[in-house]
Design an enzyme around this catalytic site. Structure first.
Site, short mmCIF file in Angstrom:
data_model
loop_
_atom_site.label_atom_id
_atom_site.label_comp_id
_atom_site.label_asym_id
_atom_site.label_seq_id
_atom_site.Cartn_x
_atom_site.Cartn_y
_atom_site.Cartn_z
N ASP A 232 0.83 -1.23 0.05
CA ASP A 232 -0.06 0.14 -0.06
C ASP A 232 0.87 1.14 0.00
O ASP A 232 1.95 1.17 0.46
CB ASP A 232 -0.92 0.04 1.08
CG ASP A 232 -1.54 1.19 1.42
OD1 ASP A 232 -2.51 1.61 0.75
OD2 ASP A 232 -1.46 1.84 2.61
N ASP B 202 -0.44 5.38 0.71
CA ASP B 202 -0.68 6.20 1.77
C ASP B 202 -0.83 5.67 3.14
O ASP B 202 -1.81 4.59 3.22
CB ASP B 202 -1.89 7.16 1.53
CG ASP B 202 -1.89 8.66 1.85
OD1 ASP B 202 -0.98 8.43 2.91
OD2 ASP B 202 -2.53 9.27 1.57
#
Length: 256
Positions: A10, A12
């Site tokens: 991932d 953010d």
């Protein structure tokens, strides 16, 4: 801890927080490179192009190439491209989504669409919503890049793509097919690209409801890091535990 041959990561909250650097992130990616372990950055953000996301990562001293980035824009485009080559698509979204559809050879149209596709659009208008509803009522299939109801910004939570999608769904009475995390579509598309066996691939993220649930639903081991949304104190209340959890990615590097 078993050895993993591929990492889905991932962005953010895991690699950075908005416009804030996460110190462990560059060290983690460089460790993967040193060990020659393939990785793919996975993001629900459909508004940016691969190049734009790569530039942001590089700005945080994180080594990345355009081909290392896999967004919901790309996942949606490849998913629809396999369903119907050259499909006619009415698209609500920004540059990243339009760019991905053009690269996939999908036709972006204003009417008589095969699919209505909704991504985050910060220039959304009533007319765009109305046109999307009309196309769905006329028979177009309803696709949404992700179901995120809110997205974090420095000054608080802003409406996410899920909120835009909900407006169209409420009006038409039609539920969309969601592509992004925590759904399995983006995970299956990402696994095709990274090319590693599911049993030897791990999903890394900060958000239990999206990143970790995506990994669990896709049958992958998961690593939750407490540098973003989910917190250590949440662990005791989770219905399905991540395979591993660490405070920072530096803790994980020590185990690799």
């Amino acid at each position: 801890m078993k050895h993993y041959e591929g990492y889905l990561i991932d962005l953010d909250g895991t690699m950075y927080r908005g416009n804030e650097k996460i110190d462990a992130a560059p060290r983690f990616i460089r460790t993967l490179q040193e060990k020659d372990i393939p990785y793919l950055f996975l993001t629900n953000n459909a508004s940016l192009t691969q190049k734009q996301i790569t530039e942001k990562l590089n700005g945080f001293d994180i080594p990345a190439r355009a081909e290392d980035v896999f967004s919901t824009a790309i996942a949606t485009a490849t998913f629809l491209g396999r369903k119907k080559k050259g499909a006619r698509c009415f698209v609500i979204g920004e540059e990243g989504l339009h760019n991905a559809f053009q690269k996939e050879g999908l036709e972006i149209v204003q009417n008589n669409a095969d699919y209505v596709v909704i991504g985050l659009d910060r220039h959304l208008t009533y007319d765009k919503l109305a046109a999307a509803c009309l196309e769905i009522r006329a028979g177009a299939k309803f696709i949404s890049t992700n179901s995120d109801l809110a997205i974090p910004r420095e000054d608080g939570l802003y409406p996410g793509n899920g909120a835009i999608t909900a407006a169209v769904s409420a009006s038409t009475g039609v539920e969309p097919v969601f592509v992004g995390k925590p759904e399995s579509i983006i995970m299956n598309e990402a696994l095709r690209i990274i090319g590693t066996d599911k049993s030897r691939t791990i999903m890394v993220g900060d958000n239990y409801k999206t990143d970790i649930q995506a990994g669990i639903r896709a049958g992958l081991d998961t690593l939750m890091v407490f540098t973003g949304i989910s917190k250590r104190e949440d662990i005791g209340n989770l219905p399905d535990m991540p395979t591993y959890h660490v405070d920072t990615l530096d803790d994980w590097i020590k185990k690799m």
